[in-house]
Design an enzyme around this catalytic site. Structure first.
Site, PDB file in Angstrom:
ATOM      1  N   HIS A 289      20.167 -27.017 -49.875  1.00 19.35           N
ATOM      2  CA  HIS A 289      19.888 -25.597 -50.267  1.00 19.35           C
ATOM      3  C   HIS A 289      21.137 -24.628 -49.872  1.00 19.35           C
ATOM      4  CE1 HIS A 289      15.876 -27.412 -48.737  1.00 19.35           C
ATOM      5  NE2 HIS A 289      15.771 -26.962 -49.870  1.00 19.35           N
TER       6      HIS A 289
ATOM      7  N   CYS B  48      26.013 -14.833 -45.906  1.00 17.72           N
ATOM      8  CA  CYS B  48      24.579 -14.677 -45.435  1.00 17.72           C
ATOM      9  C   CYS B  48      24.546 -16.137 -44.156  1.00 17.72           C
ATOM     10  CB  CYS B  48      23.662 -14.974 -46.730  1.00 17.72           C
ATOM     11  SG  CYS B  48      23.161 -13.547 -47.430  1.00 17.72           S
TER      12      CYS B  48
ATOM     13  N   CYS C 269      24.159 -25.918 -10.827  1.00 22.48           N
ATOM     14  CA  CYS C 269      24.424 -25.486  -9.610  1.00 22.48           C
ATOM     15  C   CYS C 269      23.770 -24.128  -9.872  1.00 22.48           C
ATOM     16  CB  CYS C 269      25.777 -25.159  -9.042  1.00 22.48           C
ATOM     17  SG  CYS C 269      26.053 -24.235  -7.688  1.00 22.48           S
TER      18      CYS C 269
ATOM     19  N   CYS D 136      18.928 -28.265  -3.004  1.00 24.57           N
ATOM     20  CA  CYS D 136      18.244 -29.466  -3.050  1.00 24.57           C
ATOM     21  C   CYS D 136      18.201 -30.089  -4.740  1.00 24.57           C
ATOM     22  CB  CYS D 136      16.894 -29.320  -2.639  1.00 24.57           C
ATOM     23  SG  CYS D 136      15.769 -30.646  -3.180  1.00 24.57           S
TER      24      CYS D 136
ATOM     25  N   HIS E 280      16.695 -27.633   1.976  1.00 21.42           N
ATOM     26  CA  HIS E 280      15.309 -27.471   2.933  1.00 21.42           C
ATOM     27  C   HIS E 280      15.406 -28.856   3.583  1.00 21.42           C
ATOM     28  CE1 HIS E 280      13.483 -29.876  -0.234  1.00 21.42           C
ATOM     29  NE2 HIS E 280      13.886 -28.719  -1.145  1.00 21.42           N
TER      30      HIS E 280
ATOM     31  N   CYS F  37     -12.963   4.362  19.770  1.00 25.20           N
ATOM     32  CA  CYS F  37     -13.705   3.791  20.749  1.00 25.20           C
ATOM     33  C   CYS F  37     -13.810   2.402  20.987  1.00 25.20           C
ATOM     34  CB  CYS F  37     -15.355   4.357  20.704  1.00 25.20           C
ATOM     35  SG  CYS F  37     -16.417   3.716  21.840  1.00 25.20           S
TER      36      CYS F  37
END
Length: 521
Positions: free
Chosen positions: A163, A169, A233, A267, A275, A320
């Site tokens: 094609h 283009c 990272c 982690c 953690h 109250c």
């Protein structure tokens, strides 16, 4: 030190910190330097540092390393299948760099695999062809289907599908795909419904250097994103990737903490900041619970109580303290939760603590209130250590001033006063570990092992508070030597207690000693 051009800069995480750093480099060798054994320069075998239970092996990969890794994979596929390197790269990207799956499918139905991947090799070399329109051997003049230009002197481009479009283009199409849409892995032919992929060589021929650079960056991104053993990272503006061969099935027993060359520790399993010692599944559940429940739980705890008789939750909407339950009509005192009938002038005992009434009130607590109080117990301590770690980070500026003052008022050198900064590092690191121990403990089932965990948690917490208190002490010229020794000793002890907690918890995960009351899958 290995350069960026080396293939593999391998580091093994060590949480034990020496005088200069909290990371020990296990090895830092280039691919060309590696000879397949552990021989030292003098011919003797070099013993690798023993890994701790909470350590994982990983490597930090630069952009150059990632490109070499891709080239190596492409070369292997190209050699085995007898395809061009560009077509091999397209196949690998289609199979998300899973060579085993690619070879298996290709051997079964090669034509279908090539067609599905967008690979055709109708041209001599399988790449794009750029020729002048007037040189095309066609029955009628060529006209670009995009811009309708039929200039006989214009350059045209096509890939293996045939094609053809004008070069202007084609260039505009590729630039829009790369720059505006961020596409690189599967840029298809501009022809409608044509699925043939525009290969790398075509892009390199047609694009300017800046767009080519962005294209290459995007290809590197997809290479890491598609690879189960690579992760970028997450630190801002960091261009390194981490390679870690920990399968996702092991994340229920391992916390794969890694550290990038930029210094950020995270982690590998979930991409969140470090953690340890809590596994990813628990972290996910805890964060979701905090997001959903923390504000609600705090409001309920602060603004509501339960009716002593029917345990309905009641909000106080007036000044109250004489309360009447709308459900059972029981009248009680909001302050002491005792019957209002005992609050007559002569029987007013609201200011006194009644052991019996307190015991009865505890017995009448519903399970929902107990669950809420348990959650708040762990959440408050989790949030407290998170806040304390942030405040400890603010100490860095004060610590620098204190280090300068210490250097001026004593005979200590700048190197010798670095112990203060390292002590702050130890404190922050320990607080972040303590923060996650409360999330771990919240989901932990009560066993004898739980008590050992809580003992280790308590010892680390006490030591961390003592070190933090030492760092807050004002400088006294006569006691600088004693302060330095105390801070050094306590820093070593805090690191030791943290190692004990992490080591025991990691071994417990690997051995299956811990049991949780939630499903971790």
């Amino acid at each position: 030190m290995a350069s960026d051009s080396d293939y593999d800069d391998t580091f093994m995480l060590e949480d034990t910190m020496d005088e200069d750093s909290d990371i020990e480099s296990a090895s830092s060798i280039g691919d060309d330097d590696y000879d397949g054994n552990d021989m030292g320069f003098d011919g003797a075998f070099v013993e690798k540092p023993q890994m701790k239970a909470y350590d994982v092996e990983f490597s930090v990969q630069s952009t150059n390393n990632l490109m070499k890794m891709q080239e190596k994979e492409v070369e292997q596929v190209s050699t085995i299948l007898g395809l061009s390197s560009e077509d091999s790269a397209t196949l690998l990207r289609y199979f998300r760099w899973n060579k085993e799956k690619l070879f298996e499918r290709y051997m079964e139905v090669p034509e279908k695999v090539l067609r599905d991947a967008g690979v055709l090799t109708n041209t001599d070399d399988g790449h794009s062809m750029m020729v002048l329109a007037k040189d095309l051997q066609l029955d009628e003049p060529f006209m670009c289907d995009i811009c309708c230009d039929d200039d006989p002197d214009m350059e045209t481009v096509c890939v293996a599908c045939g094609h053809r479009f004008c070069k202007t283009c084609y260039v505009h199409y590729l630039r829009q795909k790369i720059r505006d849409e961020g596409e690189s892995r599967r840029i298809e032919c501009p022809q409608d419904k044509c699925t043939v992929i525009v290969d790398e060589k075509t892009v390199e021929r047609l694009m300017d250097p800046s767009t080519n650079e962005k294209y290459r960056t995007l290809l590197n991104r997809t290479f890491v994103d598609d690879n189960d053993y690579l992760r970028w990272c997450p630190a801002p503006d960091c261009e390194y990737a981490i390679e870690c061969h920990i399968p996702s099935t092991s994340l229920t027993s391992i916390v794969p903490t890694v550290q990038c060359n930029c210094g950020f520790k995270f982690c590998f399993g979930c991409g969140l900041a470090d953690h340890q010692p809590t596994i990813c599944a628990i972290v996910k559940k805890w964060l979701k619970k905090c997001e959903d429940d923390s504000e609600t739980a705090n409001w309920i705890s602060a603004h509501t109580k339960e009716c002593p008789k029917c345990q309905s939750t009641i909000e106080k909407n007036g000044g109250c303290n004489h309360m009447t339950c709308r459900k059972c009509r029981h009248e009680f005192c909001w302050v002491c939760m005792g019957p209002w009938s005992e609050h007559g002038t002569s029987w007013y005992n609201c200011n006194r603590f009644d052991e019996k009434s307190s015991a009865e009130a505890r017995e009448n607590q519903t399970q929902s209130r107990v669950t809420l109080e348990r959650y708040l117990h762990y959440y408050n301590r989790y949030a407290n250590h998170e806040q304390s770690a942030k405040l400890d980070r603010d100490l860095y500026f004060k610590t620098e001033k204190k280090m300068e003052e210490m250097q001026q008022t004593s005979d200590l050198s700048w190197i010798e006063v670095q112990f203060l900064k390292k002590a702050v590092d130890v404190t922050v690191q320990s607080r972040m570990t303590l923060k996650w121990t409360y999330a771990f403990a919240f989901y932990l089932s009560r066993t004898n092992e739980t008590e050992i965990f809580e003992d280790n948690q308590r010892d680390l917490e006490m030591a961390t508070e003592q070190l933090s208190e030492l760092l807050e002490k004002p400088l006294e010229k006569e006691k600088i030597a004693q302060l330095r020794q105390a801070v050094l000793d306590k820093s070593v002890y805090v690191k030791h207690r943290r190692e004990i907690l992490l080591e025991d918890t990691a071994k417990g995960l690997l051995e299956g000693r811990w049991s949780f009351f939630v499903d971790l899958k």
